[in-house]
Design a protein around this motif. Structure first.
Motif, PDB file in Angstrom:
ATOM      1  N   ARG A  23      41.837  38.849  38.113  1.00 49.74           N
ATOM      2  CA  ARG A  23      41.592  38.749  39.457  1.00 49.74           C
ATOM      3  C   ARG A  23      40.669  37.209  39.392  1.00 49.74           C
ATOM      4  N   GLN A  24      39.887  36.936  38.414  1.00 51.34           N
ATOM      5  CA  GLN A  24      39.098  35.825  38.490  1.00 51.34           C
ATOM      6  C   GLN A  24      40.041  34.640  38.349  1.00 51.34           C
ATOM      7  N   ASP A 104      27.244  32.165  36.004  1.00 53.54           N
ATOM      8  CA  ASP A 104      27.946  31.044  36.515  1.00 53.54           C
ATOM      9  C   ASP A 104      27.320  29.806  36.128  1.00 53.54           C
TER      10      ASP A 104
END
Length: 142
Positions: A23-24, A104
């Motif tokens: 999905r990323q 992140d």
């Protein structure tokens, strides 16, 4: 893009590689396409590809990170190798926008380390680059 939905893209990826698309990857596919459409060989002096885990591998003396980057101990492992380069990294955790995950921020710092090294002529590539049909060098820097 060839696929309009995650399901279509994942099926195409499975057919071509034997693996489903995560999905990323689907979430950033449109941004990747925008960069790919805009970049030229001349841009590659300032626009280049990195993979954060490869950068962490290099930062750790060519040893892979042992722990998941989303776990507390995985964050600590990455902070340990980044602190000599970015001594204020801990302060940035507290000041990051609420929608930016710690993992992140760590990935961005690893990419920034590579950008610094590239500007100094110190960065290395995972492999000798091949050129795609646009004449772009396809490689990952660290």
């Amino acid at each position: 893009m060839q696929a309009g939905t995650y399901e279509q893209a994942s099926a195409i990826n499975q057919q071509k590689t034997g693996r489903r698309l995560n999905r990323q990857a689907w979430g950033i596919a449109e941004k990747i396409k925008q960069v790919d459409d805009a970049i030229t060989p001349d841009c590659q002096q300032w626009a280049f590809e990195v993979h954060p885990e490869v950068c962490f591998w290099a930062l750790a003396g060519e040893r892979p990170m042992a722990l998941n980057k989303k776990s507390k101990v995985g964050v600590s492992e990455r902070v340990t190798v980044l602190t000599p380069v970015f001594p204020e990294i801990q302060r940035h955790f507290a000041n990051r926008p609420p929608h930016v995950g710690v993992d992140d921020l760590l990935d961005a710092a690893a990419a920034a380390w590579t950008a610094i090294r590239l500007s100094r002529g110190e960065a290395q590539r995972v492999c000798e680059p091949e050129c795609d049909d646009k004449g772009l060098e396809v490689t990952i820097w660290y």
